[in-house]
Motif scaffolding. Structure first.
Motif, PDB file in Angstrom:
ATOM      1  N   THR A  58       3.679   0.343  12.000  1.00 31.50           N
ATOM      2  CA  THR A  58       4.131  -0.838  12.740  1.00 31.50           C
ATOM      3  C   THR A  58       5.110  -1.648  11.903  1.00 31.50           C
ATOM      4  O   THR A  58       6.154  -2.105  12.390  1.00 31.50           O
ATOM      5  CB  THR A  58       2.925  -1.736  13.111  1.00 31.50           C
ATOM      6  OG1 THR A  58       1.964  -0.935  13.785  1.00 31.50           O
ATOM      7  CG2 THR A  58       3.343  -2.890  14.004  1.00 31.50           C
ATOM      8  N   ALA A  59       4.788  -1.812  10.627  1.00 34.13           N
ATOM      9  CA  ALA A  59       5.637  -2.580   9.728  1.00 34.13           C
ATOM     10  C   ALA A  59       7.017  -1.929   9.612  1.00 34.13           C
ATOM     11  O   ALA A  59       8.040  -2.608   9.698  1.00 34.13           O
ATOM     12  CB  ALA A  59       4.978  -2.690   8.359  1.00 34.13           C
ATOM     13  N   GLU A  60       7.032  -0.606   9.448  1.00 36.49           N
ATOM     14  CA  GLU A  60       8.299   0.114   9.330  1.00 36.49           C
ATOM     15  C   GLU A  60       9.125   0.005  10.603  1.00 36.49           C
ATOM     16  O   GLU A  60      10.337  -0.218  10.553  1.00 36.49           O
ATOM     17  CB  GLU A  60       8.043   1.591   9.026  1.00 36.49           C
ATOM     18  CG  GLU A  60       8.140   1.918   7.550  1.00 36.49           C
ATOM     19  CD  GLU A  60       7.607   3.304   7.248  1.00 36.49           C
ATOM     20  OE1 GLU A  60       7.927   4.237   8.009  1.00 36.49           O
ATOM     21  OE2 GLU A  60       6.856   3.437   6.257  1.00 36.49           O
TER      22      GLU A  60
ATOM     23  N   GLU B 236       7.618  -6.659   3.807  1.00 39.95           N
ATOM     24  CA  GLU B 236       6.289  -6.875   3.262  1.00 39.95           C
ATOM     25  C   GLU B 236       5.310  -7.161   4.389  1.00 39.95           C
ATOM     26  O   GLU B 236       5.674  -7.789   5.388  1.00 39.95           O
ATOM     27  CB  GLU B 236       6.309  -8.068   2.296  1.00 39.95           C
ATOM     28  CG  GLU B 236       5.092  -8.120   1.404  1.00 39.95           C
ATOM     29  CD  GLU B 236       5.062  -9.370   0.520  1.00 39.95           C
ATOM     30  OE1 GLU B 236       6.105 -10.027   0.371  1.00 39.95           O
ATOM     31  OE2 GLU B 236       3.978  -9.663   0.008  1.00 39.95           O
ATOM     32  N   VAL B 237       4.069  -6.694   4.221  1.00 43.03           N
ATOM     33  CA  VAL B 237       2.999  -7.065   5.147  1.00 43.03           C
ATOM     34  C   VAL B 237       2.168  -8.124   4.442  1.00 43.03           C
ATOM     35  O   VAL B 237       1.703  -7.911   3.325  1.00 43.03           O
ATOM     36  CB  VAL B 237       2.109  -5.856   5.512  1.00 43.03           C
ATOM     37  CG1 VAL B 237       0.985  -6.277   6.459  1.00 43.03           C
ATOM     38  CG2 VAL B 237       2.936  -4.742   6.133  1.00 43.03           C
ATOM     39  N   THR B 238       2.025  -9.305   5.069  1.00 41.51           N
ATOM     40  CA  THR B 238       1.329 -10.386   4.379  1.00 41.51           C
ATOM     41  C   THR B 238      -0.103 -10.601   4.872  1.00 41.51           C
ATOM     42  O   THR B 238      -0.952 -11.082   4.138  1.00 41.51           O
ATOM     43  CB  THR B 238       2.095 -11.720   4.511  1.00 41.51           C
ATOM     44  OG1 THR B 238       2.328 -11.981   5.890  1.00 41.51           O
ATOM     45  CG2 THR B 238       3.424 -11.657   3.777  1.00 41.51           C
TER      46      THR B 238
ATOM     47  N   ALA C 199      -1.214  -7.967   0.949  1.00 39.95           N
ATOM     48  CA  ALA C 199      -1.641  -8.524   2.232  1.00 39.95           C
ATOM     49  C   ALA C 199      -3.057  -9.076   2.160  1.00 39.95           C
ATOM     50  O   ALA C 199      -3.918  -8.535   1.471  1.00 39.95           O
ATOM     51  CB  ALA C 199      -1.557  -7.457   3.319  1.00 39.95           C
ATOM     52  N   LYS C 200      -3.247 -10.162   2.896  1.00 39.39           N
ATOM     53  CA  LYS C 200      -4.586 -10.705   3.081  1.00 39.39           C
ATOM     54  C   LYS C 200      -5.242  -9.898   4.201  1.00 39.39           C
ATOM     55  O   LYS C 200      -4.683  -9.761   5.288  1.00 39.39           O
ATOM     56  CB  LYS C 200      -4.484 -12.183   3.477  1.00 39.39           C
ATOM     57  CG  LYS C 200      -5.826 -12.875   3.597  1.00 39.39           C
ATOM     58  CD  LYS C 200      -5.673 -14.255   4.190  1.00 39.39           C
ATOM     59  CE  LYS C 200      -5.974 -14.163   5.642  1.00 39.39           C
ATOM     60  NZ  LYS C 200      -6.326 -15.197   6.460  1.00 39.39           N
ATOM     61  N   ILE C 201      -6.401  -9.336   3.910  1.00 35.83           N
ATOM     62  CA  ILE C 201      -7.067  -8.496   4.908  1.00 35.83           C
ATOM     63  C   ILE C 201      -8.243  -9.252   5.510  1.00 35.83           C
ATOM     64  O   ILE C 201      -9.141  -9.693   4.795  1.00 35.83           O
ATOM     65  CB  ILE C 201      -7.538  -7.164   4.281  1.00 35.83           C
ATOM     66  CG1 ILE C 201      -6.333  -6.382   3.747  1.00 35.83           C
ATOM     67  CG2 ILE C 201      -8.310  -6.337   5.307  1.00 35.83           C
ATOM     68  CD1 ILE C 201      -6.686  -5.146   2.936  1.00 35.83           C
TER      69      ILE C 201
ATOM     70  N   ILE D  81      -0.896  -7.888  12.773  1.00 32.23           N
ATOM     71  CA  ILE D  81      -0.425  -7.949  11.387  1.00 32.23           C
ATOM     72  C   ILE D  81       0.700  -8.974  11.287  1.00 32.23           C
ATOM     73  O   ILE D  81       1.373  -9.262  12.273  1.00 32.23           O
ATOM     74  CB  ILE D  81       0.062  -6.578  10.836  1.00 32.23           C
ATOM     75  CG1 ILE D  81       1.335  -6.113  11.542  1.00 32.23           C
ATOM     76  CG2 ILE D  81      -1.017  -5.525  10.906  1.00 32.23           C
ATOM     77  CD1 ILE D  81       1.979  -4.894  10.881  1.00 32.23           C
ATOM     78  N   VAL D  82       0.852  -9.554  10.117  1.00 33.32           N
ATOM     79  CA  VAL D  82       1.938 -10.499   9.875  1.00 33.32           C
ATOM     80  C   VAL D  82       2.863  -9.874   8.843  1.00 33.32           C
ATOM     81  O   VAL D  82       2.400  -9.389   7.805  1.00 33.32           O
ATOM     82  CB  VAL D  82       1.389 -11.853   9.354  1.00 33.32           C
ATOM     83  CG1 VAL D  82       2.532 -12.825   9.085  1.00 33.32           C
ATOM     84  CG2 VAL D  82       0.404 -12.439  10.352  1.00 33.32           C
ATOM     85  N   ILE D  83       4.159  -9.857   9.168  1.00 34.22           N
ATOM     86  CA  ILE D  83       5.108  -9.196   8.265  1.00 34.22           C
ATOM     87  C   ILE D  83       6.234 -10.135   7.850  1.00 34.22           C
ATOM     88  O   ILE D  83       6.520 -11.133   8.510  1.00 34.22           O
ATOM     89  CB  ILE D  83       5.739  -7.944   8.930  1.00 34.22           C
ATOM     90  CG1 ILE D  83       6.405  -8.320  10.271  1.00 34.22           C
ATOM     91  CG2 ILE D  83       4.701  -6.853   9.125  1.00 34.22           C
ATOM     92  CD1 ILE D  83       7.215  -7.191  10.884  1.00 34.22           C
ATOM     93  N   GLU D  84       6.850  -9.771   6.742  1.00 29.43           N
ATOM     94  CA  GLU D  84       8.061 -10.450   6.284  1.00 29.43           C
ATOM     95  C   GLU D  84       9.240  -9.562   6.637  1.00 29.43           C
ATOM     96  O   GLU D  84       9.188  -8.352   6.453  1.00 29.43           O
ATOM     97  CB  GLU D  84       8.028 -10.611   4.761  1.00 29.43           C
ATOM     98  CG  GLU D  84       7.017 -11.601   4.252  1.00 29.43           C
ATOM     99  CD  GLU D  84       7.498 -13.033   4.420  1.00 29.43           C
ATOM    100  OE1 GLU D  84       8.690 -13.277   4.157  1.00 29.43           O
ATOM    101  OE2 GLU D  84       6.687 -13.888   4.808  1.00 29.43           O
TER     102      GLU D  84
END
Ligand SMILES: [Zn+2]
Length: 125
Positions: free
Chosen positions: A17-19, A25-27, A60-62, A117-120
């Motif tokens: 998903t991030a890609e 970055e995944v935060t 990342a915070k999980i 998920i939260v991404i940069e």
């Protein structure tokens, strides 16, 4: 080990998903674990922490939250959260809270899913 394949699947989904979103970055990673997913949340967290090493989700915070089991009772028509006795982790007893029927159908609570998920993203300026 069950937890390991689940953890690997979660991380693969997160990174994919991030890609697809060009993340740098995944935060934050939010995961929901059903009470019947037969997963130990502590063990899952440990494995996730290991698997994110050297990926863009490394810091990342999980967040892992357990979700209750919901059922549909064919006897009395009840639909909602079940009575659950999972003191025996591998053979939990699931009961209709309304009529104590054990032959219910499970609507939710068996799965482990990535909720969000939260991404940069790269700076476009
Ligand atoms: Zn019932």
């Amino acid at each position: 080990m069950h937890e390991l394949s689940m953890a690997q699947g979660i991380i693969n989904a997160v990174l994919e998903t991030a890609e697809n979103n060009n993340a740098t970055e995944v935060t934050e990673i939010y995961i929901e674990v059903g009470r019947l997913a037969m997963l130990n949340p502590e063990q899952l967290r440990f494995l996730l922490d290991v698997l994110v090493e050297n990926t863009i989700a490394e810091n990342a915070k999980i967040d892992i939250s357990e979700i209750p089991v919901t059922i549909n009772c064919p006897e009395c028509g009840y639909e909602g959260v079940a009575n659950l006795d999972d003191s025996d982790h591998y053979a939990p007893i699931i009961e209709c809270p309304n009529c104590e029927n054990l032959r219910i159908s499970i609507l939710n609570g068996k799965d482990c899913v990535v909720k969000n998920i939260v991404i940069e993203k790269p700076d476009e300026e």
